[in-house]
Design a protein around this motif. Structure first.
Motif, PDB file in Angstrom:
ATOM      1  N   ALA A 125       0.839  -1.201   0.000  1.00 40.75           N
ATOM      2  CA  ALA A 125       0.000   0.000   0.000  1.00 40.75           C
ATOM      3  C   ALA A 125       0.873   1.250   0.000  1.00 40.75           C
ATOM      4  O   ALA A 125       1.955   1.274   0.597  1.00 40.75           O
ATOM      5  N   TYR A 126       0.372   2.284  -0.679  1.00 40.85           N
ATOM      6  CA  TYR A 126       1.028   3.587  -0.719  1.00 40.85           C
ATOM      7  C   TYR A 126       0.170   4.587   0.051  1.00 40.85           C
ATOM      8  O   TYR A 126      -1.002   4.788  -0.274  1.00 40.85           O
ATOM      9  N   LEU A 127       0.766   5.206   1.066  1.00 39.62           N
ATOM     10  CA  LEU A 127       0.037   6.104   1.954  1.00 39.62           C
ATOM     11  C   LEU A 127       0.682   7.483   1.935  1.00 39.62           C
ATOM     12  O   LEU A 127       1.847   7.638   1.566  1.00 39.62           O
ATOM     13  N   ARG A 128      -0.089   8.492   2.350  1.00 37.04           N
ATOM     14  CA  ARG A 128       0.449   9.853   2.386  1.00 37.04           C
ATOM     15  C   ARG A 128       0.159  10.485   3.747  1.00 37.04           C
ATOM     16  O   ARG A 128      -0.795  10.121   4.434  1.00 37.04           O
ATOM     17  N   GLY A 140       3.762  -2.129  13.043  1.00 36.55           N
ATOM     18  CA  GLY A 140       4.453  -3.373  12.726  1.00 36.55           C
ATOM     19  C   GLY A 140       4.319  -4.389  13.844  1.00 36.55           C
ATOM     20  O   GLY A 140       4.008  -5.562  13.611  1.00 36.55           O
ATOM     21  N   ASP A 141       4.529  -3.942  15.079  1.00 33.23           N
ATOM     22  CA  ASP A 141       4.393  -4.836  16.234  1.00 33.23           C
ATOM     23  C   ASP A 141       2.981  -5.398  16.343  1.00 33.23           C
ATOM     24  O   ASP A 141       2.783  -6.569  16.674  1.00 33.23           O
ATOM     25  N   PRO A 174       1.013  -6.791   5.189  1.00 34.53           N
ATOM     26  CA  PRO A 174       0.841  -5.393   4.775  1.00 34.53           C
ATOM     27  C   PRO A 174      -0.595  -4.889   4.862  1.00 34.53           C
ATOM     28  O   PRO A 174      -0.817  -3.721   5.186  1.00 34.53           O
ATOM     29  N   LEU A 175      -1.572  -5.735   4.569  1.00 37.42           N
ATOM     30  CA  LEU A 175      -2.963  -5.286   4.640  1.00 37.42           C
ATOM     31  C   LEU A 175      -3.334  -4.885   6.063  1.00 37.42           C
ATOM     32  O   LEU A 175      -3.971  -3.846   6.289  1.00 37.42           O
ATOM     33  N   LEU A 176      -2.927  -5.700   7.030  1.00 40.06           N
ATOM     34  CA  LEU A 176      -3.223  -5.395   8.425  1.00 40.06           C
ATOM     35  C   LEU A 176      -2.471  -4.146   8.869  1.00 40.06           C
ATOM     36  O   LEU A 176      -3.046  -3.264   9.530  1.00 40.06           O
ATOM     37  N   ALA A 177      -1.202  -4.046   8.510  1.00 45.48           N
ATOM     38  CA  ALA A 177      -0.411  -2.874   8.903  1.00 45.48           C
ATOM     39  C   ALA A 177      -1.009  -1.595   8.325  1.00 45.48           C
ATOM     40  O   ALA A 177      -1.111  -0.571   9.013  1.00 45.48           O
ATOM     41  N   ALA A 178      -1.414  -1.634   7.054  1.00 44.72           N
ATOM     42  CA  ALA A 178      -2.003  -0.447   6.425  1.00 44.72           C
ATOM     43  C   ALA A 178      -3.312  -0.060   7.101  1.00 44.72           C
ATOM     44  O   ALA A 178      -3.601   1.129   7.286  1.00 44.72           O
ATOM     45  N   SER A 179      -4.105  -1.057   7.490  1.00 41.21           N
ATOM     46  CA  SER A 179      -5.374  -0.749   8.158  1.00 41.21           C
ATOM     47  C   SER A 179      -5.135  -0.123   9.529  1.00 41.21           C
ATOM     48  O   SER A 179      -5.906   0.736   9.971  1.00 41.21           O
ATOM     49  N   LEU A 180      -4.064  -0.523  10.196  1.00 37.99           N
ATOM     50  CA  LEU A 180      -3.739   0.041  11.506  1.00 37.99           C
ATOM     51  C   LEU A 180      -3.262   1.490  11.397  1.00 37.99           C
ATOM     52  O   LEU A 180      -3.321   2.245  12.374  1.00 37.99           O
ATOM     53  N   ALA A 200       4.905  -5.545   1.128  1.00 40.96           N
ATOM     54  CA  ALA A 200       4.832  -6.969   1.451  1.00 40.96           C
ATOM     55  C   ALA A 200       6.227  -7.579   1.415  1.00 40.96           C
ATOM     56  O   ALA A 200       6.994  -7.343   0.481  1.00 40.96           O
ATOM     57  N   ALA A 201       6.546  -8.362   2.432  1.00 41.66           N
ATOM     58  CA  ALA A 201       7.886  -8.943   2.543  1.00 41.66           C
ATOM     59  C   ALA A 201       7.809 -10.439   2.791  1.00 41.66           C
ATOM     60  O   ALA A 201       6.870 -10.934   3.411  1.00 41.66           O
ATOM     61  N   THR A 202       8.809 -11.145   2.296  1.00 38.67           N
ATOM     62  CA  THR A 202       8.982 -12.559   2.602  1.00 38.67           C
ATOM     63  C   THR A 202       9.997 -12.680   3.740  1.00 38.67           C
ATOM     64  O   THR A 202      10.754 -11.734   4.010  1.00 38.67           O
ATOM     65  N   PRO A 203      10.053 -13.824   4.417  1.00 40.26           N
ATOM     66  CA  PRO A 203      11.007 -13.969   5.529  1.00 40.26           C
ATOM     67  C   PRO A 203      12.450 -13.685   5.148  1.00 40.26           C
ATOM     68  O   PRO A 203      13.224 -13.179   5.971  1.00 40.26           O
ATOM     69  N   ALA A 204      12.837 -13.979   3.902  1.00 36.49           N
ATOM     70  CA  ALA A 204      14.227 -13.775   3.488  1.00 36.49           C
ATOM     71  C   ALA A 204      14.652 -12.319   3.611  1.00 36.49           C
ATOM     72  O   ALA A 204      15.821 -12.025   3.873  1.00 36.49           O
ATOM     73  N   LEU A 205      13.718 -11.395   3.432  1.00 39.24           N
ATOM     74  CA  LEU A 205      14.075  -9.979   3.485  1.00 39.24           C
ATOM     75  C   LEU A 205      14.580  -9.570   4.864  1.00 39.24           C
ATOM     76  O   LEU A 205      15.389  -8.651   4.984  1.00 39.24           O
TER      77      LEU A 205
END
Length: 245
Positions: A125-128, A140-141, A174-180, A200-205
């Protein structure tokens, strides 16, 4: 290009591999290799396989945004990184080699432009709007999943002075984080007007991520790649930091 899901095509069509092989003119062994991601078929071959299954191809181009490019650069440059190279990462390593990229900054720049933080699709998501780093960390937490900051917050640590630019919250949810963050940050009209990217990230990141004053940050090399990806002043800061390594 994503791995061809040929097995799904055949299953959806309710056909046997023998029939698809006969109808497409592609050998059973080649079909097996394509299914397993061990072959790189031409578009002509893919279309014949699709037609044999009762489908057709719809090829479109879009801005490049492939996280495997960043993972490939990290596998080449980052000491101590787990040498896990899925097929899509190996393909990017080969692209670097074909271009003769050996200078670390050139690899970081190419990986950043290819990973395309400004061209992410859903669920990113892109936010301003304005938000402090602790608020992003709190979101994030609250997801209960892995997360880490990048972009302006991280590069500012490396620069040792205030800088402006886009903040990036990498997260597995990411969907949950953006909603928060929705009560603070509305959705941006486009990626180029965003001040915060929830990516959105995978564990490797998250390999090499670290805590600093209660906030988790991505590994320094990932922050440099992200800086090159975001462009403008953050790319300049990333290049300046990389030259000091």
């Amino acid at each position: 290009m994503e791995q061809v899901r040929l097995g799904e095509w055949i299953q959806r069509a309710g056909l046997s591999k023998s029939y698809v092989s006969l109808a497409s003119g592609v050998s059973r062994s080649s079909i097996h290799r394509i299914e397993n991601g061990d072959a790189d078929p031409s578009l002509g071959t893919l279309r014949e396989l699709a037609i044999a299954c009762g489908f057709d191809l719809d090829i479109q181009i879009r801005p490049l945004s492939d996280p495997a490019a960043a993972q490939a650069a990290r596998s080449l440059l980052e000491q101590g990184l787990e040498p896990d190279r899925p097929s899509e990462v190996v393909q990017w390593v080969r692209r670097f080699e074909r271009l003769g990229l050996q200078d670390p900054i050139a690899i970081l720049d190419y990986a950043g432009r290819s990973s395309g933080l400004l061209a992410l699709g859903a669920p990113s998501a892109y936010l301003r709007g304005n938000v402090d780093d602790l608020r992003l960390a709190s979101a994030g937490d609250a997801t209960g999943a892995q997360w880490a900051l990048s972009g302006q917050p991280h590069l500012q640590l490396g620069a040792g002075e205030p800088i402006s630019g886009v903040k990036v919250l990498w997260t597995e949810k990411p969907l949950l984080a953006a909603s928060l963050l929705a009560d603070t940050l509305p959705v941006a009209r486009s990626s180029h007007t965003a001040s915060v990217i929830v990516a959105a990230a995978t564990p490797a990141l998250f390999q090499g991520s670290f805590m600093h004053e209660g906030i988790r940050y991505v590994a320094p090399i990932q922050a440099l790649i992200d800086g090159f990806s975001l462009g403008n002043n953050l790319a300049k800061v990333a290049e300046s930091i990389a030259k000091e390594w």
